[in-house]
Design an enzyme around this catalytic site. Structure first.
Site, short mmCIF file in Angstrom:
data_model
loop_
_atom_site.label_atom_id
_atom_site.label_comp_id
_atom_site.label_asym_id
_atom_site.label_seq_id
_atom_site.Cartn_x
_atom_site.Cartn_y
_atom_site.Cartn_z
N ILE A 167 39.31 -18.25 -17.16
CA ILE A 167 38.28 -17.20 -17.20
C ILE A 167 38.38 -16.33 -15.94
O ILE A 167 38.38 -16.87 -14.84
CB ILE A 167 36.86 -17.82 -17.24
CG1 ILE A 167 36.73 -18.82 -18.37
CG2 ILE A 167 35.81 -16.74 -17.32
CD1 ILE A 167 35.42 -19.62 -18.31
N ASP A 202 34.26 -32.05 -8.80
CA ASP A 202 35.07 -30.88 -9.17
C ASP A 202 34.17 -29.64 -9.32
O ASP A 202 34.46 -28.58 -8.76
CB ASP A 202 35.81 -31.19 -10.48
CG ASP A 202 36.65 -30.04 -10.97
OD1 ASP A 202 37.72 -29.80 -10.39
OD2 ASP A 202 36.23 -29.36 -11.93
N LYS A 254 33.84 -26.02 -7.09
CA LYS A 254 33.91 -24.72 -7.76
C LYS A 254 32.68 -23.86 -7.45
O LYS A 254 32.81 -22.65 -7.20
CB LYS A 254 34.08 -24.92 -9.27
CG LYS A 254 35.45 -25.49 -9.62
CD LYS A 254 35.50 -25.95 -11.07
CE LYS A 254 36.90 -26.38 -11.48
NZ LYS A 254 36.91 -27.06 -12.80
#
Ligand code: HSE
Length: 421
Positions: free
Chosen positions: A131, A196, A200
């Site tokens: 994305i 994770d 981000k």
């Protein structure tokens, strides 16, 4: 022609080589030059691989080769990847990566090194897989104050939650499926414990607020404790449970950054993201809301973003490089999570407590807006007493937790606490 090298021939590295070949013509049109993978560095052997002739185990074949102008780092982790990235940047090679762990931990240092050497360090693929989000946030939304970002940023956990919610599949089976599909990290605890997604949202927040957000300041909770009972209550409330990573500017100027399982209304734009799909909802003060949606993990989607960054580097060769810069001496102030306002769905087992648990619960939360009890879903025979607190206004989490501790002191047992938005 521009020569590039790939460091790490795993899921994403193989995808990068594949995309460079598969889309060579489109890439040439956009970059203005052919992009050719000259070397692939990996300690492993790949007998019979179509790029076997380009594989090397000797780092000097990459770093000491002046023809290689762009290095793709898809090793992952922060040990070798950090050393190799510094080595490439010091040698004047642009570096492109999908490694969120490295960007979140050493981003400021690596960006400064790139800046000093007049080259780029780009990491579009580090958040949201394929994305486009880093460059849109940095460039296309540059005219906005960013009010908030909330996203489903981990494909593995979203896949697991979707399977649990829609099919009643067990956690272990859903995780195994995600691993087989190549979505999960090498150590899946990074996915299921929220680390994770934490890296981000730290990266996105640093871009959005032009200040380095240290991932260690982001309150992080994973999905391992979620049960089918939680799923049933969420459904009864017209909501879905997602691992939401969020960041917003509080009234006092500090940031509220969190990763945690959250009930979002089924009508929320984020609720459309199921399976491995990610969604990122950004709110700007001029734009209003915009949502970015697509495949957040996987070989080709992630390689799509990596190769786009390679094209970006190639387009800037000999010109002012494209770069991000977060200064280490300008860190963002993230509010301690207990001080940030929240709304919570709490489930308690009142069995050993007073004979009027509802009255006791209501009394405990009365100074903070009270408690709204939720009927037990018809298909559940147990699940304790469930209620929502932090209404109509959100209340600092520490305040709500203290009220809850008071109830626990009377013998009630907390079964689960989930954020509600
Ligand atoms: N393990 C990550 C995920 C890979 O599942 O989203 C993409 O960053």
């Amino acid at each position: 022609m521009i020569e590039i090298a790939i460091l790490g021939y795993g899921t994403v590295g193989t995808g990068v080589a594949e995309v460079c070949d598969m889309n060579a013509a489109a890439i040439r049109r956009r970059a203005g030059l052919d992009i050719h993978v000259k070397r692939i560095l990996d300690v492993r052997d790949f007998p019979g691989d179509r790029y076997e002739d380009r594989l090397t185990k000797d780092p000097a074949d990459v770093f000491d080769d002046p023809e290689i102008r762009v290095v793709v780092e898809t090793i992952g982790g922060v040990r070798i990847a950090y050393e190799f990235t510094k080595r490439a940047l010091a040698a004047g090679k642009h570096v492109v990566t999908s490694n969120k762990e490295l960007v979140a931990a050493y981003g400021p240092e690596l960006m400064e090194l790139a800046h000093e050497n007049g080259i780029s360090y780009l990491f579009e693929a580090s958040v949201g897989g394929g994305i486009p989000i880093i460059r849109p946030l940095h460039k296309c939304l540059a005219a906005n104050e960013i009010l908030s970002i909330s996203g489903i940023l981990n494909g593995t956990t979203n896949y697991i939650l979707t399977r649990m919610q829609q099919e009643g599949v067990g956690f272990d089976e859903a995780l195994r499926e995600a691993q087989e599909a190549g979505y999960a990290e090498k150590d899946p605890s990074a996915d299921v414990e929220g680390h994770d997604a934490c890296r981000k949202i730290a990266i996105l927040s640093s871009i959005a607020y032009d200040q380095f957000v240290d991932y260690r300041d982001v309150r992080t909770e994973g999905i391992v404790a979620l049960t089918q009972t939680d799923m049933a209550y969420a459904a009864a409330l017209g909501s879905r449970i997602k691992l939401v990573a969020s960041c917003r500017r509080l009234e006092d100027g500090r940031l509220d950054a969190q990763v945690r399982p959250t009930l979002i209304p089924a009508s929320s734009p984020l609720a459309v993201a199921d399976g491995v799909f990610n969604a990122i909802l950004v709110e700007g003060n001029a734009l209003g809301q915009a949502m970015f949606y697509g495949r957040g993990a996987g070989k080709l989607p992630t390689a799509s973003a990596v190769v786009a960054d390679v094209v970006e580097c190639v387009m800037h060769i000999g010109k002012t490089p494209h770069y991000h810069l977060w200064h280490r001496d300008n860190p963002a102030e993230v509010a301690p999570f207990g001080e940030t306002p929240v709304r919570l769905l709490i489930r308690l087992d009142p069995s050993t407590a007073s004979d009027d648990p509802r009255g006791a619960i209501q009394a405990a939360f009365a100074p903070h807006g009270g408690a709204r009890f939720v009927y037990r879903p018809a298909d559940l025979s147990e699940g304790g007493l469930a209620f929502v607190v932090g209404e109509p206004e959100e209340v600092a989490e520490d305040v709500l937790r203290r009220a809850l501790a008071g109830l626990e002191a009377t013998g009630m047992k907390t079964l689960s606490v989930l954020r509600v938005v």
